[in-house]
Design an enzyme around this catalytic site. Sequence first.
Site, PDB file in Angstrom:
ATOM      1  N   SER A  39       0.792  -1.236   0.000  1.00 59.12           N
ATOM      2  CA  SER A  39       0.000   0.000   0.000  1.00 59.12           C
ATOM      3  C   SER A  39       0.823   1.284   0.000  1.00 59.12           C
ATOM      4  CB  SER A  39      -0.951   0.016   1.207  1.00 59.12           C
ATOM      5  OG  SER A  39      -2.042  -0.835   0.985  1.00 59.12           O
TER       6      SER A  39
ATOM      7  N   LYS B 196       0.135   3.869  -2.632  1.00 60.58           N
ATOM      8  CA  LYS B 196      -0.868   4.939  -2.530  1.00 60.58           C
ATOM      9  C   LYS B 196      -0.251   6.326  -2.394  1.00 60.58           C
ATOM     10  CE  LYS B 196      -4.158   1.597  -0.838  1.00 60.58           C
ATOM     11  NZ  LYS B 196      -4.524   0.767   0.299  1.00 60.58           N
TER      12      LYS B 196
ATOM     13  N   SER C 179      -6.012   3.640   4.334  1.00 61.65           N
ATOM     14  CA  SER C 179      -5.489   2.768   3.275  1.00 61.65           C
ATOM     15  C   SER C 179      -6.598   2.117   2.457  1.00 61.65           C
ATOM     16  CB  SER C 179      -4.585   1.675   3.889  1.00 61.65           C
ATOM     17  OG  SER C 179      -3.717   1.148   2.925  1.00 61.65           O
TER      18      SER C 179
ATOM     19  N   LYS D 193       3.262   6.385   5.128  1.00 55.56           N
ATOM     20  CA  LYS D 193       2.329   5.327   4.732  1.00 55.56           C
ATOM     21  C   LYS D 193       2.850   3.940   5.100  1.00 55.56           C
ATOM     22  CE  LYS D 193      -1.479   3.959   2.842  1.00 55.56           C
ATOM     23  NZ  LYS D 193      -1.454   2.781   3.747  1.00 55.56           N
TER      24      LYS D 193
END
Length: 372
Positions: free
Chosen positions: A59, A62, A114, A218
Amino acid sequence: MKRKISIYFLVVILMFQFTTLTFAKETVSNSASSAIVMDVKSGRILYQKNIYEKKPMASTTKIMTALLGIEKSKLDKEVKISKKAVGVEGSSIYLGYDEKVKMKDLLYGLMLRSGNDSATAIAIELAGSVEKFAQLMNQRAKEIGAKNTNFVNPHGLHDENHYTTAYDLALISREALRNKDFKEIVKTKLWIADREGYKHFYNKNKTLSQYEGGDGVKTGYTKASGRCLVTSATRGGMQLVCVVLNDYNWFEDSYRLLDDAFNRYEPFCMMKKDGVIQTASVENGKKKNTKIVGKEDVILPLTKEEQKKIMMILKVNEKIQAPIKRGQKIGKARIYLNNQLIYTTDLVFREDIECKNIKDKILDYFSNSNQF
């Protein structure tokens, strides 16, 4: 012919040694397959471990999705959610078909919770499909300099052709962190979306509460990628970004790497925004001289020993013709350490200066005549 360009050498400190820059490699033990610490301002690498090996990123994908969402859409725009963005596998903000959600809320849902559905909604809104959005992601990655990265989706669900390197991901994160809207989103601990139902988005990134100065970025995890984490922290005006890929001890390792960098390197101010660099003469202007100043604060991470070896070289136009405008570019400052360029910034004019009018020229004529 008049020479248009001349080079002025300003030696900040005369000690200048012709050696190769060295970066810490294994000074901090960690369990990451790949890891890097990079200064956000200059892009200087302060730590590296297998930084060019291609790996899945989960993720942390992102980060790029959010950057494109900010760059290519207005934050207050309402996005109508398509069927393809509903019920996407993995983390979710529980979008509903035909629901209207502001782009800002989708971005907060993307980076704090997320949301894979949020990533898909952003992709479809901006490019019409996940596949076309991946093309935009790859194009932007190349612009940033992330040459060993390939995106096939906006969320990071595993695909053999979806990969990056620690170095590339640091470059992408650095670019994103220089965007004020992105920077604000990723440092937010709680966001309340303008929607019914699931609207309280708590940030999954523990860095914000556990690490001094933590302000991003993140988390990511799939079975194939392992635990991936991009962290950022700011201390003393110096922001660092740390990337660890496939690291079961992800937060603790990131904190140790950041601590080591903050302990060894200090924010060293080379130039202040609007600080006077030199004086230049102006031809045909209402004023004969003007000040050349720095366009930005230049704060670089340097060890105490490196601070004795830093050098700045200025390259500015020799002949300056009025009119000139405040903020107009006049040249560049290049900063070197051990014969290696580490940063470049623009030099600009501090003020507006208009051309002489007929009255000014007549007064100049008589003024010069009285000198004989």
